[in-house]
Design a protein around this motif. Sequence first.
Motif, short mmCIF file in Angstrom:
data_model
loop_
_atom_site.label_atom_id
_atom_site.label_comp_id
_atom_site.label_asym_id
_atom_site.label_seq_id
_atom_site.Cartn_x
_atom_site.Cartn_y
_atom_site.Cartn_z
N VAL A 111 15.91 54.19 116.38
CA VAL A 111 15.07 55.32 115.96
C VAL A 111 15.10 55.39 114.44
O VAL A 111 16.16 55.49 113.84
CB VAL A 111 15.62 56.66 116.53
N GLU A 112 13.92 55.31 113.87
CA GLU A 112 13.84 55.41 112.41
C GLU A 112 14.32 56.79 111.98
O GLU A 112 14.03 57.78 112.65
CB GLU A 112 12.39 55.20 111.99
N LYS A 113 15.04 56.84 110.91
CA LYS A 113 15.62 58.11 110.45
C LYS A 113 14.56 59.23 110.44
O LYS A 113 13.47 59.07 109.90
CB LYS A 113 16.17 57.93 109.03
N VAL A 114 14.92 60.32 111.06
CA VAL A 114 13.98 61.43 111.18
C VAL A 114 14.03 62.25 109.90
O VAL A 114 15.09 62.71 109.48
CB VAL A 114 14.35 62.33 112.38
N ARG A 115 12.88 62.38 109.27
CA ARG A 115 12.83 63.15 108.01
C ARG A 115 12.20 64.51 108.24
O ARG A 115 11.08 64.61 108.73
CB ARG A 115 12.03 62.39 106.95
N ILE A 116 12.95 65.53 107.85
CA ILE A 116 12.47 66.91 107.99
C ILE A 116 12.06 67.38 106.59
O ILE A 116 12.87 67.38 105.67
CB ILE A 116 13.58 67.82 108.53
N LYS A 117 10.81 67.76 106.47
CA LYS A 117 10.30 68.10 105.14
C LYS A 117 10.39 69.58 104.84
O LYS A 117 10.02 70.03 103.77
CB LYS A 117 8.84 67.65 105.03
N HIS B 92 4.68 69.87 118.79
CA HIS B 92 5.43 70.19 117.58
C HIS B 92 6.92 70.27 117.89
O HIS B 92 7.32 70.27 119.05
CB HIS B 92 4.94 71.51 116.99
N HIS B 93 7.71 70.36 116.84
CA HIS B 93 9.16 70.37 117.02
C HIS B 93 9.75 71.71 116.58
O HIS B 93 9.03 72.61 116.17
CB HIS B 93 9.77 69.21 116.23
N HIS B 94 11.09 71.80 116.64
CA HIS B 94 11.73 73.10 116.38
C HIS B 94 13.02 73.02 115.58
O HIS B 94 13.77 72.05 115.69
CB HIS B 94 12.04 73.80 117.71
N GLU B 109 3.33 68.66 110.31
CA GLU B 109 3.54 67.99 109.03
C GLU B 109 4.95 68.20 108.46
O GLU B 109 5.30 67.60 107.46
CB GLU B 109 2.48 68.44 108.00
N ASP B 110 5.74 69.04 109.11
CA ASP B 110 7.11 69.27 108.64
C ASP B 110 8.06 68.15 109.07
O ASP B 110 9.19 68.05 108.59
CB ASP B 110 7.66 70.59 109.19
N VAL B 111 7.64 67.38 110.03
CA VAL B 111 8.50 66.29 110.54
C VAL B 111 7.73 64.99 110.45
O VAL B 111 6.64 64.86 111.02
CB VAL B 111 8.90 66.55 112.01
N GLU B 112 8.31 64.05 109.74
CA GLU B 112 7.66 62.75 109.62
C GLU B 112 7.62 62.10 111.01
O GLU B 112 8.57 62.21 111.78
CB GLU B 112 8.46 61.88 108.67
N LYS B 113 6.54 61.44 111.30
CA LYS B 113 6.36 60.84 112.63
C LYS B 113 7.61 60.05 113.04
O LYS B 113 8.10 59.21 112.31
CB LYS B 113 5.15 59.92 112.61
N VAL B 114 8.09 60.35 114.23
CA VAL B 114 9.31 59.70 114.72
C VAL B 114 8.95 58.35 115.31
O VAL B 114 8.11 58.26 116.21
CB VAL B 114 9.99 60.57 115.79
N ARG B 115 9.55 57.31 114.77
CA ARG B 115 9.25 55.98 115.27
C ARG B 115 10.39 55.44 116.13
O ARG B 115 11.52 55.38 115.69
CB ARG B 115 9.01 55.01 114.10
N ILE B 116 10.02 55.07 117.34
CA ILE B 116 10.99 54.53 118.28
C ILE B 116 10.78 53.02 118.34
O ILE B 116 9.69 52.55 118.67
CB ILE B 116 10.78 55.13 119.69
N LYS B 117 11.84 52.29 118.01
CA LYS B 117 11.67 50.84 117.91
C LYS B 117 12.04 50.11 119.19
O LYS B 117 11.95 48.90 119.27
CB LYS B 117 12.54 50.31 116.76
N LYS B 118 12.52 50.86 120.17
CA LYS B 118 12.92 50.23 121.42
C LYS B 118 11.89 50.58 122.47
O LYS B 118 11.37 51.70 122.49
CB LYS B 118 14.28 50.77 121.84
N ASN B 119 11.57 49.61 123.34
CA ASN B 119 10.83 50.03 124.52
C ASN B 119 11.29 49.29 125.74
O ASN B 119 11.76 48.16 125.68
CB ASN B 119 9.33 49.97 124.29
#
Lengths: 138, 138
Positions: A111-117, B92-94, B109-119
Amino acid sequence: MDNNTDFIEKLRSSGLRPTKQRIRICKLLFDRKKTFHFTINDLSKTLKKENIKQISLATIYNTVHSFKKKGYLKEISINREMSYFDTNTSDHHHFLDINTNQLIDLKKEDVEKVRIKKNLPGKKINSIEVLVKIENSN
Amino acid sequence: MDNNTDFIEKLRSSGLRPTKQRIRICKLLFDRKKTFHFTINDLSKTLKKENIKQISLATIYNTVHSFKKKGYLKEISINREMSYFDTNTSDHHHFLDINTNQLIDLKKEDVEKVRIKKNLPGKKINSIEVLVKIENSN
DNA sequence: TTATAATTTATAATGATTCTAAAGTAGTGT
DNA sequence: ACACTACTTTAGAATCATTATAAATTATAA
């Protein structure tokens, strides 16, 4: 042969008396190569299958909670019906297979580091938990 | 004056009969500018404060669950003790303030898109939920 | 070995949620 | 307006996971 001594040490070093029950649960949880996930119910059923004197349900609850408090286990609460304990206490995220209810570890690098803005004044981040629900893609 | 007609329409359009109880709960939940978060217990207490004929607890449960099923509410399960409903049903997230137990929306827009590298073969992602626990920073 | 404090245990208590089945209500057709 | 049916509400009972209780057991240190 007798690697119980490790568990006895582990328990004693954190101020927990090494009782038969705790050692047995330690063996079940920590005497394996891969980390794993279980619910209290899973653990209880597994212990019932062994033909040893049964551990009472109250003790199973007590033990798991004290192991959690001592940092041996991490709890992953999915919802009101499902709460998993994870022997992998490192900082990591999870897949939850909603078809099978299986919980699967995601390695840190998965999981790419989650950035909270956003940040709130007077508050700091304590933890970031990511739960990725997956399902059959048929 | 009578914006109940909106709620009556909303309910009817999704196949729910516009009963007194459902309209009252609609007004409480949806007649506001900001989205908000509540537990069944919160809702139940708020309804008790109004000096109108009380809505039974069973109805509160039924209504919230049917609103969830119809997509008017999103459930955010924190753990066995806490389950919030959110009038913001968008993706959205919390933040969860662990000092106050308050749940706070994070905008997309407060959370950068979460990228999951495993599937996993045969599986696809259904949803990604991020819960950021925050606490007092002093 | 003994005293103590910690632990385990069976069972009871708790409390949130769901179930039940009877009474009430909305919608439709007459 | 009336009646019929299906849906909804309701109070109270049932459920079920978890926690509390208090007596019996066990680990530990003196």
